[in-house]
Design an enzyme around this catalytic site. Structure first.
Site, mmCIF file in Angstrom:
data_model
loop_
_atom_site.group_PDB
_atom_site.id
_atom_site.type_symbol
_atom_site.label_atom_id
_atom_site.label_comp_id
_atom_site.label_asym_id
_atom_site.label_seq_id
_atom_site.Cartn_x
_atom_site.Cartn_y
_atom_site.Cartn_z
ATOM 1 N N THR A 45 -7.915 31.824 -33.966
ATOM 2 C CA THR A 45 -8.264 30.807 -34.958
ATOM 3 C C THR A 45 -7.212 29.722 -35.079
ATOM 4 O O THR A 45 -7.530 28.558 -35.333
ATOM 5 C CB THR A 45 -8.471 31.481 -36.331
ATOM 6 O OG1 THR A 45 -9.498 32.464 -36.229
ATOM 7 C CG2 THR A 45 -8.848 30.463 -37.389
ATOM 8 N N ASP A 114 -11.204 34.348 -28.142
ATOM 9 C CA ASP A 114 -11.247 34.992 -29.453
ATOM 10 C C ASP A 114 -10.667 36.380 -29.255
ATOM 11 O O ASP A 114 -10.938 37.047 -28.253
ATOM 12 C CB ASP A 114 -12.698 35.081 -29.925
ATOM 13 C CG ASP A 114 -12.799 35.647 -31.343
ATOM 14 O OD1 ASP A 114 -12.512 36.852 -31.519
ATOM 15 O OD2 ASP A 114 -13.184 34.902 -32.253
ATOM 16 N N SER A 115 -9.840 36.838 -30.194
ATOM 17 C CA SER A 115 -9.135 38.098 -29.957
ATOM 18 C C SER A 115 -10.083 39.286 -29.839
ATOM 19 O O SER A 115 -9.705 40.338 -29.322
ATOM 20 C CB SER A 115 -8.110 38.359 -31.056
ATOM 21 O OG SER A 115 -8.729 38.695 -32.274
#
Length: 623
Positions: A45, A114-115
């Site tokens: 993010t 995105d993780s």
């Protein structure tokens, strides 16, 4: 210089050369006081931008955006950069409290993730990036999504062997480019800590705290303080001043260079027990290719007391599956205090202490990847703290073992009676007296008493010299302390008296002396029952004898109404059964499941114990 006072061309050239030399000298001095940090931007993010009302990663915009933000790029300090660095490095504005000027370079992964999409492949990429640049930078900051940040931090902590520099993971809940964002502070703090504080660990910096990476977990989806470290305090707090708990920092002791381990075994899994879990479910879970399992159990490491389940765990252990037991609770650790926890250990499941689920899983990835390690070594290393990921309680000798130091220090602080020194004296003397008690040094104790030491003074854990002497077993010191007026009723920070120390250390002679002096057990009956049941399960006759000598009721019961005799009969501990019967244990007391020691023996056809019940029927039946 000309005779009329005006400068000649030669003089002007010399002056110009001197100025340039001074500038270069200043630059070299500045450059020597510079910390170079590599920022590895993996996604998350923190670097996202808004598209159609949602956050999305946007490649190749991070550096350009940071250059427009003065807090992340101070163009007035470009003189600290080497010529070849000016196009690649950004500079933080140095403030008075900073030890060094921080310059940093950003390496961006492609694609940005995105993780939630992180895997062992990306962990290896990050580790290799650190290795490839290890000698060129003073520290590393990894920008990462928050959802799996604790997993990546845990994995990197194991993969980075003999680490001597800070590797800090950070991210944010709101993108760094938004008007209101936690990302700016998180990133800024990470750069400052990495550049100015040599904490040689893999860390997470989030919400004004720096946590050990393998001790951290994400606990809040919406708070700026999204991470916590449930079983140890933060290593650093970032407030008006930056405070680092240096004593808590984990330091590598191996005299070997930094290296990374990229062999990670993917055949690991996480099994969370739940009421009603079936053997069929667990059997399917343990099937090949699974090689390692983190078992999340209830409370302090308990599991259903099911022979079917235990048989599956024993078989899996026999076939080389590594299993580690951690608690489903966020805080606390796994201990074999109950029969159900002990049976898991006996089935080959290794106690994981107070590890997080993320750390335990990543530790399995790492250890199972060590193909040159034997199964026994893997099990040994799994139960050992490798990177500070778990608390290991060990009996360590005091660093101060010589009585001469105690005498000298006591003499030194007794010569000044100022209020400040008296406060120090009142703080230090209890520890000196505890050290003397542990060292079995009665003359030193007398000397400290003569200098004004309070025989009942408590150290920082609320423990007195009597607590210490009872624990280590120095009966002569116990005798001296009691004769000097030490109280047998004084409780430490756990609410336990010296008698409990003597009982847990199984010093029967000291127990008798304390009881003779008026000591008695102050623990609740259920707590005593749990500890006695644990001793019965461990076949520790001496521990049972110690509790009974201290006045424990042989018929005390735990929360399931099980007495020590229930446990001893269930596990066929004949020597424990004999001792309990001689002490008045009753064979007909029913537990919460309606079972008595007698009915258990009958169901299990324990002929030896049944004969004991018959011969002791007079003293072992319900009165």
């Amino acid at each position: 210089m000309a005779s009329n006072g005006s400068a000649t061309p030669d003089d002007a050239e010399k002056i110009q050369s001197s100025l340039l030399a001074c500038q270069k000298l200043g630059q070299s001095e500045d450059a020597s006081d510079v910390a170079r940090i590599l920022v590895i931007y993996t996604g998350g993010t923190i670097g996202m931008v808004t598209f159609d009302g949602v956050y999305k990663p946007r490649p190749n915009c991070m550096v350009d955006k940071l250059k427009t933000m003065p807090i992340f790029h101070c163009v007035d300090s470009r003189h600290v950069l080497k010529e070849e660095e000016k196009d690649e490095f950004l500079i933080l504005q140095r403030i008075a409290t900073d030890k060094r000027t921080v310059i940093y370079k950003v390496i961006e992964f492609d694609p940005l993730l995105d993780s939630s999409n992180m895997s062992t492949t990306q962990w290896i990429d990050i580790a290799k990036c650190i290795q490839d640049n290890y000698s060129s930078y003073d520290g590393f900051v990894v920008l990462h999504g928050t959802d799996t940040m604790a997993y990546t931090a845990s994995a990197l902590s194991f993969m980075c062997e003999n680490l001597g520099k800070a590797v800090i993971l950070t991210g944010s809940q709101i993108p760094i480019y938004e008007t209101r964002s936690d990302g700016r502070d998180n990133f800024l703090n990470s750069l400052i800590v990495a550049g100015n504080y040599n904490i040689p660990e893999v860390l997470i910096c989030f919400g004004d705290k720096v946590f050990r990476g393998n001790r951290s977990t994400k606990w809040d989806t919406g708070a700026f303080s999204a991470f916590t470290s449930p079983n140890i305090s933060p290593l650093a707090t970032l407030e008006v001043n930056i405070q680092v708990d240096w004593q808590a920092v984990f330091r590598n002791s191996a005299l070997e260079p930094f290296r990374i381990e990229t062999r990670l075994c993917p055949n690991v899994a996480l099994l969370r027990l739940f009421p009603g879990i079936t053997t069929q479910t667990v059997r399917a879970f343990l099937q090949p290719p699974v090689q390692g399992v983190v078992i999340q159990t209830y409370g302090a490491g308990n599991a259903p007391n099911s022979e079917g389940l235990m048989s599956l765990f024993r078989d899996a252990s026999r076939f080389g599956v590594l299993m580690i037991n951690i608690s489903q609770c966020s805080r606390g650790d796994v201990r074999a205090e109950y029969e159900t926890g002990l049976i898991l250990t006996e089935a080959g499941v290794i106690q994981g202490g107070d590890m997080t689920a993320e750390a335990a899983l990543c530790k399995l990835y790492y250890i199972l990847g060590k193909e040159d390690w034997s199964t026994d070594k893997r099990k040994k290393m799994l139960g050992r703290s490798l990177r500070g990921e778990m608390t290991v309680v060990t009996e360590k000798d005091s660093a101060i073992t010589e009585s001469e130091f105690i005498y000298s220090f006591a003499k030194f602080i007794s010569i000044n009676t100022k209020e400040e020194i008296l406060k120090v004296k009142n703080s230090i003397y209890p520890n000196l007296m505890c050290w003397a008690a542990k060292a079995n040094d009665i003359p030193c104790l007398r000397y400290l008493q003569d200098q004004g030491g309070n025989i009942g003074a408590e150290n920082q854990d609320g423990r007195t010299p009597l607590h210490i002497a009872c624990r280590v077993g120095h009966i002569n010191v116990v005798q001296h302390l009691l004769e000097s007026g030490a109280s047998v009723h004084q409780k430490d920070c756990r609410g336990e008296t010296p008698l409990v120390d003597a009982v847990e250390a199984e010093h029967v002679d000291i127990i008798k002396l304390l009881v003779k002096t008026g000591a008695h057990l102050t623990l609740s009956q259920d707590v005593i029952a749990v500890r006695m049941c644990s001793a019965a399960a461990a076949n520790n006759k001496r521990a049972i004898s110690a509790w009974l000598t201290a006045g424990a009721n042989p018929n005390c019961h735990d929360y399931d109404c099980r007495t020590p005799l229930h446990v001893a009969v269930t596990l066929n501990r004949e020597n424990i059964v004999s001792l309990l019967l001689e002490s008045g244990a009753k064979i007909d007391l029913q537990d919460a499941f309606g079972l008595s020691p007698k009915s258990i023996a009958e169901n299990l056809k324990l002929e030896g114990i049944l004969k004991m019940f018959e011969s002791k029927s007079g003293s072992a039946t319900v009165s």
